[in-house]
Design a protein around this motif. Structure first.
Motif, PDB file in Angstrom:
ATOM      1  N   GLN A   1      -8.097  31.564  39.003  1.00  0.00           N
ATOM      2  CA  GLN A   1      -9.223  31.708  38.083  1.00  0.00           C
ATOM      3  C   GLN A   1      -8.751  31.917  36.648  1.00  0.00           C
ATOM      4  N   ASN A   2      -9.461  31.357  35.698  1.00  0.00           N
ATOM      5  CA  ASN A   2      -9.292  31.733  34.300  1.00  0.00           C
ATOM      6  C   ASN A   2     -10.135  32.990  34.102  1.00  0.00           C
ATOM      7  N   THR A   3      -9.485  34.092  33.844  1.00  0.00           N
ATOM      8  CA  THR A   3     -10.181  35.377  33.740  1.00  0.00           C
ATOM      9  C   THR A   3     -10.757  35.547  32.331  1.00  0.00           C
ATOM     10  N   SER A   4     -11.663  34.653  32.000  1.00  0.00           N
ATOM     11  CA  SER A   4     -12.338  34.689  30.699  1.00  0.00           C
ATOM     12  C   SER A   4     -13.207  35.936  30.601  1.00  0.00           C
ATOM     13  N   THR A   5     -13.650  36.212  29.416  1.00  0.00           N
ATOM     14  CA  THR A   5     -14.542  37.347  29.198  1.00  0.00           C
ATOM     15  C   THR A   5     -15.801  37.185  30.045  1.00  0.00           C
ATOM     16  N   GLU A   6     -16.340  35.971  30.081  1.00  0.00           N
ATOM     17  CA  GLU A   6     -17.546  35.713  30.870  1.00  0.00           C
ATOM     18  C   GLU A   6     -17.291  35.941  32.359  1.00  0.00           C
ATOM     19  N   PHE A   7     -16.161  35.465  32.847  1.00  0.00           N
ATOM     20  CA  PHE A   7     -15.794  35.654  34.249  1.00  0.00           C
ATOM     21  C   PHE A   7     -15.708  37.141  34.577  1.00  0.00           C
ATOM     22  N   LEU A   8     -15.061  37.917  33.708  1.00  0.00           N
ATOM     23  CA  LEU A   8     -14.920  39.352  33.951  1.00  0.00           C
ATOM     24  C   LEU A   8     -16.266  40.059  33.942  1.00  0.00           C
ATOM     25  N   CYS A   9     -17.185  39.621  33.083  1.00  0.00           N
ATOM     26  CA  CYS A   9     -18.539  40.198  33.080  1.00  0.00           C
ATOM     27  C   CYS A   9     -19.185  40.032  34.448  1.00  0.00           C
ATOM     28  N   ARG A  10     -19.128  38.819  34.992  1.00  0.00           N
ATOM     29  CA  ARG A  10     -19.746  38.554  36.289  1.00  0.00           C
ATOM     30  C   ARG A  10     -19.049  39.342  37.405  1.00  0.00           C
ATOM     31  N   HIS A  11     -17.722  39.446  37.325  1.00  0.00           N
ATOM     32  CA  HIS A  11     -16.967  40.200  38.329  1.00  0.00           C
ATOM     33  C   HIS A  11     -17.404  41.671  38.345  1.00  0.00           C
ATOM     34  N   ILE A  12     -17.446  42.289  37.180  1.00  0.00           N
ATOM     35  CA  ILE A  12     -17.837  43.700  37.085  1.00  0.00           C
ATOM     36  C   ILE A  12     -19.291  43.869  37.513  1.00  0.00           C
ATOM     37  N   HIS A  13     -20.138  42.936  37.132  1.00  0.00           N
ATOM     38  CA  HIS A  13     -21.549  42.967  37.531  1.00  0.00           C
ATOM     39  C   HIS A  13     -21.681  43.022  39.060  1.00  0.00           C
ATOM     40  N   GLY A  14     -20.959  42.173  39.746  1.00  0.00           N
ATOM     41  CA  GLY A  14     -21.022  42.160  41.207  1.00  0.00           C
ATOM     42  C   GLY A  14     -20.622  43.490  41.816  1.00  0.00           C
ATOM     43  N   ARG A  15     -19.587  44.093  41.258  1.00  0.00           N
ATOM     44  CA  ARG A  15     -19.132  45.397  41.763  1.00  0.00           C
ATOM     45  C   ARG A  15     -20.171  46.487  41.509  1.00  0.00           C
ATOM     46  N   LEU A  16     -20.808  46.444  40.333  1.00  0.00           N
ATOM     47  CA  LEU A  16     -21.827  47.448  40.018  1.00  0.00           C
ATOM     48  C   LEU A  16     -23.078  47.262  40.874  1.00  0.00           C
ATOM     49  N   CYS A  17     -23.428  46.027  41.176  1.00  0.00           N
ATOM     50  CA  CYS A  17     -24.566  45.784  42.068  1.00  0.00           C
ATOM     51  C   CYS A  17     -24.306  46.398  43.439  1.00  0.00           C
ATOM     52  N   ALA A  18     -23.107  46.204  43.952  1.00  0.00           N
ATOM     53  CA  ALA A  18     -22.755  46.791  45.244  1.00  0.00           C
ATOM     54  C   ALA A  18     -22.822  48.316  45.175  1.00  0.00           C
ATOM     55  N   ALA A  19     -22.352  48.891  44.076  1.00  0.00           N
ATOM     56  CA  ALA A  19     -22.399  50.350  43.914  1.00  0.00           C
ATOM     57  C   ALA A  19     -23.836  50.845  43.888  1.00  0.00           C
ATOM     58  N   ALA A  20     -24.720  50.117  43.218  1.00  0.00           N
ATOM     59  CA  ALA A  20     -26.133  50.513  43.165  1.00  0.00           C
ATOM     60  C   ALA A  20     -26.750  50.459  44.564  1.00  0.00           C
ATOM     61  N   ARG A  21     -26.523  49.362  45.271  1.00  0.00           N
ATOM     62  CA  ARG A  21     -27.090  49.210  46.622  1.00  0.00           C
ATOM     63  C   ARG A  21     -26.562  50.275  47.574  1.00  0.00           C
ATOM     64  N   ASP A  22     -25.289  50.656  47.397  1.00  0.00           N
ATOM     65  CA  ASP A  22     -24.655  51.623  48.304  1.00  0.00           C
ATOM     66  C   ASP A  22     -24.940  53.076  47.939  1.00  0.00           C
ATOM     67  N   GLY A  23     -25.664  53.321  46.849  1.00  0.00           N
ATOM     68  CA  GLY A  23     -26.001  54.683  46.463  1.00  0.00           C
ATOM     69  C   GLY A  23     -24.928  55.408  45.666  1.00  0.00           C
ATOM     70  N   ARG A  24     -23.918  54.678  45.197  1.00  0.00           N
ATOM     71  CA  ARG A  24     -22.845  55.330  44.431  1.00  0.00           C
ATOM     72  C   ARG A  24     -23.255  55.649  42.994  1.00  0.00           C
ATOM     73  N   LEU A  25     -24.459  55.231  42.594  1.00  0.00           N
ATOM     74  CA  LEU A  25     -24.999  55.579  41.270  1.00  0.00           C
ATOM     75  C   LEU A  25     -26.049  56.673  41.409  1.00  0.00           C
ATOM     76  N   GLY A  26     -26.042  57.361  42.523  1.00  0.00           N
ATOM     77  CA  GLY A  26     -27.082  58.329  42.836  1.00  0.00           C
ATOM     78  C   GLY A  26     -28.178  57.626  43.614  1.00  0.00           C
ATOM     79  N   GLU A  27     -29.007  58.393  44.276  1.00  0.00           N
ATOM     80  CA  GLU A  27     -30.066  57.803  45.104  1.00  0.00           C
ATOM     81  C   GLU A  27     -31.004  56.930  44.277  1.00  0.00           C
ATOM     82  N   SER A  28     -31.284  57.338  43.048  1.00  0.00           N
ATOM     83  CA  SER A  28     -32.176  56.534  42.198  1.00  0.00           C
ATOM     84  C   SER A  28     -31.546  55.187  41.854  1.00  0.00           C
ATOM     85  N   GLY A  29     -30.226  55.100  41.920  1.00  0.00           N
ATOM     86  CA  GLY A  29     -29.537  53.845  41.633  1.00  0.00           C
ATOM     87  C   GLY A  29     -29.897  52.737  42.605  1.00  0.00           C
TER      88      GLY A  29
END
Length: 133
Positions: A80-108
């Protein structure tokens, strides 16, 4: 729509493949300010969107996996070319998983959308914005 943003930063090294990248085909460094914006149409019973401390901790945890790394050597990014845009999407995916899993608090778990913005400089940045899904 309510929003809450937390921020941190990372320093990475990487290179790009393809003639269009010119000198960036050589290994070079980048420092990014990383902003994560969480959005939802409603607050929880305590009038919170997400636990801000949990959001900061989780963002830092995710960034620790790539901070001070040469991204060319990270197996997950192979080919992969780890462009700024690519890294944004990568981090986004990880944060979505954290929200679904409750790692941002129950309200997350009620976060509807997340925007990840990486600032390369005061003059240039990229973002990825999508529903949590």
């Amino acid at each position: 729509m309510f929003s809450l943003t937390v921020a941190d930063h990372i320093m990475v090294a990487h290179s790009f493949r393809g003639d269009g990248f010119g000198p960036a085909q050589r290994v070079h460094g980048a420092t990014f300010v990383v902003e994560a914006e969480f959005r939802a149409t409603a607050l929880d019973e305590a009038n919170l969107l997400v636990d801000i401390a949990a959001a900061r901790i989780e963002l830092r945890r995710l960034l620790d996996a790539i901070d001070y790394r040469n991204l060319d050597t990270v197996p997950e990014f192979a080919g992969q070319n780890t462009s700024t845009e690519f890294l944004c999407r990568h981090i986004h995916g990880r944060l979505c998983a954290a929200a679904r899993d409750g790692r941002l608090g129950e309200s997350g778990r009620k976060v509807e959308a997340i925007k990840v913005l990486l600032r390369e400089s005061p003059l240039a940045w990229a973002a990825y914005d999508a529903e949590v899904g």
